[in-house]
Write a protein that holds these residues in place. Structure first.
Motif, mmCIF file in Angstrom:
data_model
loop_
_atom_site.group_PDB
_atom_site.id
_atom_site.type_symbol
_atom_site.label_atom_id
_atom_site.label_comp_id
_atom_site.label_asym_id
_atom_site.label_seq_id
_atom_site.Cartn_x
_atom_site.Cartn_y
_atom_site.Cartn_z
ATOM 1 N N ASN A 191 11.398 10.610 9.102
ATOM 2 C CA ASN A 191 12.272 10.000 7.958
ATOM 3 C C ASN A 191 11.636 10.834 6.654
ATOM 4 O OD1 ASN A 191 13.563 8.082 9.676
ATOM 5 N ND2 ASN A 191 11.513 6.806 9.261
ATOM 6 N N ASP A 192 12.367 10.610 5.671
ATOM 7 C CA ASP A 192 12.188 11.239 4.203
ATOM 8 C C ASP A 192 10.765 10.330 3.935
ATOM 9 O OD1 ASP A 192 13.876 13.315 4.320
ATOM 10 O OD2 ASP A 192 15.127 12.266 3.026
ATOM 11 N N TRP A 193 9.769 11.101 3.759
ATOM 12 C CA TRP A 193 8.423 10.156 3.393
ATOM 13 C C TRP A 193 7.960 10.602 2.053
ATOM 14 C CZ3 TRP A 193 2.980 11.064 5.674
ATOM 15 C CH2 TRP A 193 2.121 10.013 5.368
ATOM 16 N N TYR A 194 8.250 9.804 1.083
ATOM 17 C CA TYR A 194 7.743 10.056 -0.361
ATOM 18 C C TYR A 194 6.447 9.644 -0.634
ATOM 19 C CZ TYR A 194 12.902 11.504 -1.341
ATOM 20 O OH TYR A 194 13.610 12.183 -1.511
ATOM 21 N N LEU A 195 5.669 10.580 -1.294
ATOM 22 C CA LEU A 195 4.288 10.153 -1.682
ATOM 23 C C LEU A 195 4.150 10.300 -3.312
ATOM 24 C CD1 LEU A 195 2.331 12.000 1.020
ATOM 25 C CD2 LEU A 195 2.697 9.410 0.944
ATOM 26 N N SER A 196 3.457 9.329 -3.895
ATOM 27 C CA SER A 196 3.049 9.318 -5.464
ATOM 28 C C SER A 196 1.927 10.129 -5.335
ATOM 29 C CB SER A 196 2.899 8.077 -5.862
ATOM 30 O OG SER A 196 1.712 7.503 -5.434
ATOM 31 N N ALA A 197 1.482 10.539 -6.582
ATOM 32 C CA ALA A 197 0.347 11.328 -6.614
ATOM 33 C C ALA A 197 -0.914 10.537 -6.334
ATOM 34 C CB ALA A 197 0.120 11.568 -8.273
ATOM 35 N N LYS A 198 -1.077 9.409 -6.645
ATOM 36 C CA LYS A 198 -2.296 8.422 -6.007
ATOM 37 C C LYS A 198 -2.324 8.368 -4.556
ATOM 38 C CE LYS A 198 -2.779 5.532 -10.019
ATOM 39 N NZ LYS A 198 -2.639 4.071 -10.625
ATOM 40 N N GLU A 199 -0.978 8.299 -3.796
ATOM 41 C CA GLU A 199 -0.963 8.407 -2.324
ATOM 42 C C GLU A 199 -1.390 9.729 -1.818
ATOM 43 O OE1 GLU A 199 2.559 5.107 -1.466
ATOM 44 O OE2 GLU A 199 3.156 7.121 -2.290
ATOM 45 N N ALA A 200 -0.892 10.775 -2.623
ATOM 46 C CA ALA A 200 -1.374 12.054 -2.202
ATOM 47 C C ALA A 200 -3.028 12.144 -2.341
ATOM 48 C CB ALA A 200 -0.618 13.157 -3.211
ATOM 49 N N ILE A 201 -3.417 11.877 -3.156
ATOM 50 C CA ILE A 201 -5.067 11.868 -3.205
ATOM 51 C C ILE A 201 -5.661 11.036 -2.142
ATOM 52 C CG2 ILE A 201 -6.818 11.030 -4.436
ATOM 53 C CD1 ILE A 201 -5.612 13.348 -5.856
ATOM 54 N N LYS A 202 -4.928 9.779 -1.709
ATOM 55 C CA LYS A 202 -5.240 8.918 -0.950
ATOM 56 C C LYS A 202 -5.350 9.633 0.653
ATOM 57 C CE LYS A 202 -4.043 4.689 1.946
ATOM 58 N NZ LYS A 202 -3.248 3.541 1.831
ATOM 59 N N TYR A 203 -4.336 10.373 1.054
ATOM 60 C CA TYR A 203 -4.215 11.117 2.054
ATOM 61 C C TYR A 203 -4.626 12.526 2.113
ATOM 62 C CZ TYR A 203 -1.368 7.033 3.788
ATOM 63 O OH TYR A 203 -0.858 6.002 4.269
ATOM 64 N N GLY A 204 -5.218 13.119 1.091
ATOM 65 C CA GLY A 204 -5.697 14.462 1.060
ATOM 66 C C GLY A 204 -4.493 15.363 1.040
ATOM 67 N N VAL A 205 -3.580 14.957 0.388
ATOM 68 C CA VAL A 205 -2.263 15.837 0.084
ATOM 69 C C VAL A 205 -2.885 16.849 -0.818
ATOM 70 C CG1 VAL A 205 0.073 16.238 -0.468
ATOM 71 C CG2 VAL A 205 -0.728 14.746 1.351
#
Length: 217
Positions: A191-205
């Protein structure tokens, strides 16, 4: 000819050359073009629109800067980095693949900066960057996207199989460039998976949330 007449003729001739007769047609340089060349000198690329074949120009620029650095015998760690600034809704998958490969193969460091949205292809290209920064409220979108197929039955089957291969390779690429657990990725990639900046840091994006422009300028 008298001196006064000669002087007047010279002055008139000079004025005809120096001052256009139709001043209202004078145009200043295009500010957008001026900004582009300034960014080019600073090795800054803005991916701030849909990713299309026009975006391939950025791959050419990255190759050109690598070529210049190589000719000048500049060690990779001493080269002026390339900064790619993202605010893109995504776009063409083949162009995405070209830019991903170009950035990963670049010996000159490429720094990605998400200032608003890195979606779909925009996010995949961002992930290829050697260092990745994000504004505090920027967002990311990871998804498979939707393929478009047309033609005969055999044409459509071949296109679908090729698209499935591309999607599998994209999934492997995302997992290799992030810390997203495989089960979490597989659950959300459908699906469309949106990540915030904080989530991006968490997942190493992303590597770091920017707190000052001085960090990237």
């Amino acid at each position: 000819m008298e001196k006064k007449e000669l002087k007047k003729k010279i002055e008139t001739t000079y004025l005809d050359i120096a001052i256009p007769s139709n001043v209202e047609n004078l145009q200043l340089p295009d500010p957008t073009l001026l900004q582009f060349y300034k960014n080019y000198d600073d090795r800054i690329i803005w991916i701030d629109d849909e990713i299309t074949t026009m975006t391939l120009e950025y791959a050419k620029m990255i190759m050109q800067w690598n070529s210049e650095d190589k000719k000048n015998n500049i060690p990779a760690e001493e080269r002026k980095p390339i900064k790619v600034i993202f605010f893109s809704p995504g776009g063409d998958l083949e162009v995405n693949n070209c830019l991903v490969d170009t950035i990963q193969l670049s010996q000159t460091k490429v720094i990605g900066i998400n200032v608003g949205m890195a979606a779909s292809s925009g996010c995949f290209i961002y992930l290829a960057c050697h260092e990745r920064f994000t504004f505090p409220t920027a967002e990311f979108l990871i998804h498979k996207g939707a393929g478009q197929f047309a033609g005969t039955y055999n044409d459509v089957v071949a296109a679908i199989l090729n698209y499935q291969r591309q999607i599998e390779e994209l999934g492997d690429f995302v997992l290799s460039r992030t810390k997203i657990p495989e089960d979490v990725f597989n659950e959300n990639f459908e699906n469309d998976w949106y990540l915030s900046a904080k989530e991006a840091i968490k997942y190493g994006v992303a590597d770091k949330i920017i707190t000052s422009l001085d960090e990237i300028i």
